[in-house]
Structure formats: C-alpha cells, structure tokens
Design a protein around this motif. Structure first.
Motif, short mmCIF file in Angstrom:
data_model
loop_
_atom_site.label_atom_id
_atom_site.label_comp_id
_atom_site.label_asym_id
_atom_site.label_seq_id
_atom_site.Cartn_x
_atom_site.Cartn_y
_atom_site.Cartn_z
N PRO A 155 -31.17 -5.46 6.17
CA PRO A 155 -32.40 -5.14 5.44
C PRO A 155 -33.57 -4.95 6.41
O PRO A 155 -33.80 -5.80 7.27
N LYS A 156 -34.26 -3.84 6.27
CA LYS A 156 -35.34 -3.53 7.21
C LYS A 156 -36.61 -3.12 6.48
O LYS A 156 -36.56 -2.65 5.35
N THR A 195 -41.75 -4.93 1.05
CA THR A 195 -41.72 -4.09 2.25
C THR A 195 -40.31 -3.60 2.60
O THR A 195 -40.12 -2.91 3.59
N LEU A 196 -39.34 -4.00 1.77
CA LEU A 196 -37.96 -3.60 2.05
C LEU A 196 -37.79 -2.09 1.82
O LEU A 196 -38.18 -1.56 0.79
N GLU A 197 -37.17 -1.45 2.78
CA GLU A 197 -37.07 -0.01 2.70
C GLU A 197 -36.00 0.43 1.71
O GLU A 197 -36.22 1.27 0.87
N MET A 242 -35.67 -7.72 8.31
CA MET A 242 -36.34 -8.73 7.50
C MET A 242 -35.53 -10.02 7.48
O MET A 242 -34.76 -10.29 6.56
N ARG A 243 -35.73 -10.79 8.51
CA ARG A 243 -34.96 -12.03 8.66
C ARG A 243 -35.20 -13.00 7.51
O ARG A 243 -34.34 -13.78 7.14
N ARG A 244 -36.40 -12.92 6.98
CA ARG A 244 -36.75 -13.82 5.87
C ARG A 244 -35.77 -13.64 4.70
O ARG A 244 -35.30 -14.61 4.11
N LEU A 245 -35.43 -12.39 4.40
CA LEU A 245 -34.49 -12.13 3.32
C LEU A 245 -33.09 -12.63 3.68
O LEU A 245 -32.37 -13.16 2.85
#
Ligand code: 7RM
Length: 651
Positions: free
Chosen positions: A610-611, A636-638, A618-621
């Motif tokens: 996920p970027k 903000t996920l593409e 997106m390490r948080r996800l």
C-alpha cells in the motif's frame, strides 16, 4: 466484548496503584525521601555547576576542569579543560583502598564454571592487555572493534582500550559478518578483538568464523586478536591473527593510564536509526564517566555489600554503562553471565541469584515476560531472599509484568526502578530513586538530577497532563552523545533539528497529573524487539538483497514476549512464486545479513504494497494489518484494492 471493557477498567485501576518504598529501604538509602529528591533536583537545575562539580570531585582527575559546561547548541563540552581516565577511575582508584581485594567481577559461564576477578586481578589483566594493544600498534584515538561474547576478557578489552585512550566499538556477538564489516568500515577500525566462539544454549556461536567473513570486507582492520574460549578449531591467518593467551604471556602488568582530555572520545556504539545505515553514537570521557557513576550510585543505590547483576549484553549500551563503567566506578561487585536465561532450564537466572546472593537485579521487560510464560515454579523454587532492589530497562513494561516482577520475584519487598534512557543519552534519564519515589506500574516516573524532559508538539509547545506527545530533553546533560561518527549533519538534524532547541528522543510519551512520565514507545520507523532497537530500513535493505524479493516493508506487531515482533511484507519478482519454503529462506537470509535478532517472525507475500500517491509505503496500514486491527485513515492510499488483496493473502 464485556471482557475487553472489563480488561480496560482493570488496567486503568492498576495504573492508579502506587507503591511507596519500604521504610526499611528508605532508611538506609542515599536519597531517603521525596523532599530530599526535590531539593537535590532543584539544585541540579538551578545551580548545575555546584551539583555536578560536587559529584565529579568524588572521582579522580589528573587535572581539574576549568568550566563545568560549555554549550553551543547542539554541541556540549562537559568538565572543560579537565583531564582524567575512566579506566583509572574504575580500577586504580580502588587499589589504594580495601577494595583491592574485593570481587570486581563474578563471572558464570554457560556450561557452569565460575571465575572471580578481584579489583587487583582485573587491574592486572587490563594493564597487560593494554600493553598488548600497544604492542600491536594501537595508539590513542585509534578505533578498536570488539566482537565477543559475555566473558570477563570482554571487560578487560574494553577497559584496556579506555586505559590507553583508544576508542572501543563493541559489536554485539549476534551480528552477522555483513553488519560487523559495516561497523568496522564506518569506524575505520584498525584492530578486531574476537574469540573462537561463545556458548549459547549449549551450542557454540562461531564468532571467529563470522569475524573472518567480516574481515574479508574490512580493509582498515590490520590485525585480529582471538581469545580461546570454546577451544574448537578455528583457522588463524599468519601475520593477521594472534591468540590472546600468547600475546598476554609476555606482556608486562605495568601500564600507566593515559591522561586524556575530558572530551576525549571514549567509545562508539552503533545503533539503529530511521535510515538503513547504523549510526555510530559518540561518547566522550568525563561527562559519560560522571553520568554513569552518579546514576549507578543513586538509582541502584549500590553499596559495598551489594552483589549487583545487570543481565544485559555488553554489546548494547546497557552493558557499557551498567555492567562496566557505572558499577566499576562505584567499586561494586558485578555478576556477569555468559549464556541464555533458559539454559539448561528456565530457572538459570534465579539459580544464579541464589548461588551468588545477588542483591540488585537489573533486566529487561522482554525477559520478565518470558519468565511469566515459562511459569512461576522456575522462579519460586530458588531462594531469592538476597534481592533488595529490582530494575528494568529497554522498553515500556506493561503493568501486568511489573506486578509479576514485584510479587513473584521481589516478594513485594523490593522497590522496582523502571529506568528510561537511550544509547544516545549514555545514562539513565527518567527513573524512580528507590528509597524516595513512589512507583506506579508502567511508569518510569520522574527525571533524574539535571534532566529536564518535556512532552511537546512538533513546534515545541509543552502539552498538558495526560496529553500524548514527543518526549524531548530541554537541556544538555553530562553523558549525552557528542555526535554521530563521521556524520555531524545527521546528528544535528536527527536530534536537534526536529523540535526547536530540544533534544528529540524519538519516543512518544505522556506526563500524568503527578508529573510522572509514561513512555509509549518509538514514534519513528524503529522497532523495539526484546529491548533492542532495530531499524526497519536495515531489515528492508537486507530483504531486497534476496534475489526473489522485489520490494519489502517491515513493521512491528505487538508481541507478548518480545514487545514487538518483526513482520515483513514482501513482493516477489515476476519469476518467483510464494511458498512457505521461500518464506523460510528469506527469513534465514535476513538472519545471515544482519543477525538472528533481526530475523522476521513472519514473511508475508503481497502482490503490491500500500502506497501513498507520492509513492511512500504506508507502514501504518501494514502495522494495523499485522496486528489484526482495522486499518485507520486510508485517505492518502493510492490504490484501495491493494489492501483488500493483502488481507485476502493472510490465509
Ligand atoms: C537503554 C536502551 C532506547 C529506546 C528508548 C525507548 C526504549 C528504554 C525504556 C524504554 C520505556 C523504559 N537504549 N526504552 N528504556 N521505553 N521504558 N524504561 O534501551 O538505545 O537501545 O533503546 O528503548 O524507546 O528510546 S537503546
């Protein structure tokens, strides 16, 4: 559902518990009450010169300092103009007293043998090895890498470097050849000190073999000293490798301690930061010496009668400050153990406590949680009545583990000091004083003398009670790092460029209504696995070095024992197919690249990571996913389908 609400209330209730030091402990302690703590703390802040001078004067200086502190943000000099030697203070200083015949180190090997070195013995060995270093061409300022297990000779090697003004860089014995070579190269080490092997869970850790592989890629290292420990056959390269015992045979035991400037570099210690490259944290002599001496004196309240045991490995900062320098500067008797806590069985630590009548015991929450898992019977079968003080360090301790430590180990008699500090801080910063501070399970409580912490937002505004924010330190302190080796810019940016005029710790924390600090953990991409800081970037670079791996993201998942477990999300190059064999191979690959402590617990294959639109993973996800939590903000996920596919791949 009701269970989880009940748990939350229970843990809230626990957090409200307060444990005051036993009156009998306070009566004999150096700091006996909160009034006394507050008075000294106030002095240390309002008149730091007087506070630090008085304490520094308890140690030996060949020349007294002219000025206590010179501060040009972000560079500090402590005890400016002073000349001393930390090895002299740890050893020679005691030889003119009755302590010359006192045990300095009581060592227990994993196979069960025991050795005691009195201050006299340790001094003699250190002098001899200092002469060996000189004979190998090591001079003041040269860097020496030390890659050893927990044997007394490791302490001898460290102190011998300090004695002649050489800079030691101890590399934890669990590191791989690659990691050791990186550190050798960054430090420009001239010499490597290692051993044939070390004992761990009944097996030999092949230190020389790893050192040999590292030396292939360490052009600055000219020579290698090898201690014989396990006795198994190891290759020795003519002209480069020398046996410790052969060099020591002819060495004189007369070696004056080199007089060094207070700001002379004492050691480098590599630690993980937010980029892949490990940072060589610089510590210098005078301030570090005073800092570790004073904290050991007040936080552990060490007495001549005490038998003090810190279970850390000297490969980490805790071993530097609280096995070697702090305790020896105080003339303490230190227990040192070579092996694993559960070898030959999970009772080993407690058997050692009983055998040597350990009175002060300092360990990590990860060890405490492992003991809880292994069962109380391994603890309760031993006589632990010698214990009078317990400590923890390395990561936040959950209230449940704190309560277990307090009741099962401490039998509700022993104060617990939960000590917050870092490689960079050199010494303990936030901590109870055992005879004074009422403790709350899970809180590191209050600042040590001279330390001004704060909880702030990004702009540096102080936050109110119980508001979570960044933990910063507002003033320089004696044992603070002086820089990152070879990278002043990184020092300035990472530590002093985040929040205006503050040292940035990288930890999140809150302060409660009583001013007690509750550390919440790292706010950057650094994992804390069993109390060891690991950079996610470093693990990721190891992962992508594997031929099958296209892209990798590493996150931590809460783990009951280790604090955090390492979870690696990887995407594969076109021609490779996910399989459990490949996952295993990748895990082992990381182990070879960095070391066993960095080996991912899980490798999870993904079609994509996920970027954000700007391409940041997106390490948080991924953290949410790894922890089995519903993902947070995804705005903000593409590509939303990526997360969906990741979830499906869990089976
Ligand atoms: C001594 C050491 C430093 C990081 C630090 C924290 C965490 C350490 C505590 C703690 C909560 C503690 N040096 N940490 N001690 N968190 N309570 N008592 O561990 O450089 O290896 O790690 O460890 O996140 O920033 S270290």
């Amino acid at each position: 559902m009701s269970g989880s609400v009940g748990d939350r209330i229970a843990s809230l209730l626990q957090e409200k518990r307060v444990f005051t030091p036993p009156a009998s402990f306070s009566a004999q302690a150096r700091i006996k009450s909160m009034d006394e703590y507050r008075r000294l703390y106030r002095e240390s802040i309002e008149d730091p010169d007087s506070f630090w001078s008085r304490h520094a004067e308890e140690l030996h200086w060949f020349k007294k300092w002219d000025k206590v502190l010179e501060w040009e943000e972000p560079y500090a000099k402590w005890f400016v103009g002073g000349e001393t030697n930390i090895c002299y203070n740890c050893l020679d200083r005691h030889l003119s007293t009755w302590r010359r015949n006192k045990a300095a180190i009581i060592w227990e090997g994993e196979p069960g043998e025991s050795r005691t070195l009195r201050y006299l013995d340790l001094h003699r060995e250190v002098c001899r090895f200092a002469n060996v270093l000189k004979s190998l061409g090591i001079q003041k300022g040269d860097r020496v890498s030390i890659f050893m297990g927990m044997v007394p000779e490791l302490v001898v090697a460290v102190l011998a470097c300090a004695r002649i003004g050489a800079v030691h860089s101890v590399v934890f014995g669990g590191f791989s050849a690659e990691a050791l070579a990186d550190r050798n190269n960054d430090a420009g080490a001239k010499l490597l000190i290692t051993q044939d092997g070390g004992w761990r869970r009944g097996k030999i850790i092949p230190l020389k073999e790893t050192a040999d592989a590292a030396l292939e890629k360490s052009p600055t290292v000219e020579k290698c000293v090898v201690l014989r420990r396990t006795g198994h056959e190891v290759p020795m390269r003519e002209g480069r490798d020398f046996w410790w015992h052969e060099l020591m045979e002819g060495a004189s035991d007369k070696c004056e301690a080199e007089v060094v400037d207070s700001e002379h570099m004492l050691y480098l210690l590599y630690t993980s930061g937010t980029t892949g490259k490990p940072k060589g944290v610089i510590h210098t002599t005078g301030g570090y010496m005073v800092g570790t001496y004073v904290t050991t004196k007040y936080v552990f309240d060490v007495r001549d009668e005490d038998t003090y045991w810190c279970t850390a490995d000297i490969g980490w900062v805790t071993g530097h400050s609280y096995i070697v320098y702090g305790p020896l500067a105080n003339g303490a008797t230190v227990v040192m153990y070579e092996g694993a806590p559960n070898w030959p069985d999970p009772g080993r630590f407690w058997q050692i406590v009983e055998k040597y009548r350990v009175s002060i015991f300092y360990t990590a929450p990860t060890a405490i949680r492992a003991f809880i898992k292994w069962g109380d019977e391994w603890v309760t079968k031993y006589d632990l009545s010698s214990l009078r003080l317990l400590g923890t360090v390395g990561e936040p301790i959950n209230p449940e583990a704190w309560m277990w430590y307090h009741t099962v180990v401490g039998k509700e008699r022993c104060p617990i000091v939960d000590t917050w500090w870092q490689t960079e801080t050199g010494a303990i910063m936030i901590t109870p004083l055992p005879g004074a501070t009422p403790t709350k399970p899970g809180s590191a409580t209050l600042p040590f003398f001279g330390v001004v912490p704060d909880i702030v937002d990004r702009e540096g505004n102080s936050l109110g009670p119980n508001e979570g924010g960044y933990l910063v330190i507002r003033r320089p302190w004696p044992s603070m790092l002086r820089g990152i080796y070879g990278d002043p810019e990184r020092y300035e940016k990472q530590y002093w460029g985040q929040v205006p005029h503050c040292y940035f710790t990288g930890d999140g924390a809150r302060r409660d209504e009583d001013g007690y600090y509750w550390i919440m953990g790292r706010v950057d991409d650094v994992l804390n696995v069993s109390g060891h800081r690991l950079s996610t970037m470093e693990i990721e670079s190891a992962l992508v070095a594997h031929p099958a791996v296209a892209e990798a993201a590493v996150v931590g998942r809460p783990d009951e024992i280790k604090g955090e477990a390492v979870v690696a999300f990887v995407t594969l190059k076109g021609e490779y197919q996910p399989s459990s064999e490949l996952a295993d191979e990748i895990r082992k690959f990381v182990r070879q690249q960095i070391g066993a402590h960095a080996q991912p617990d899980d490798v999870r294959f993904a079609e994509a990571l996920p970027k954000t639109r700007s391409g940041k993973i997106m390490r948080r996800l991924l953290r949410d996913l790894a922890a089995g939590r519903p993902p947070g903000d995804m705005t903000t996920l593409e590509d939303f389908s990526v997360l969906e596919r990741l979830r499906q791949s869990e089976e």
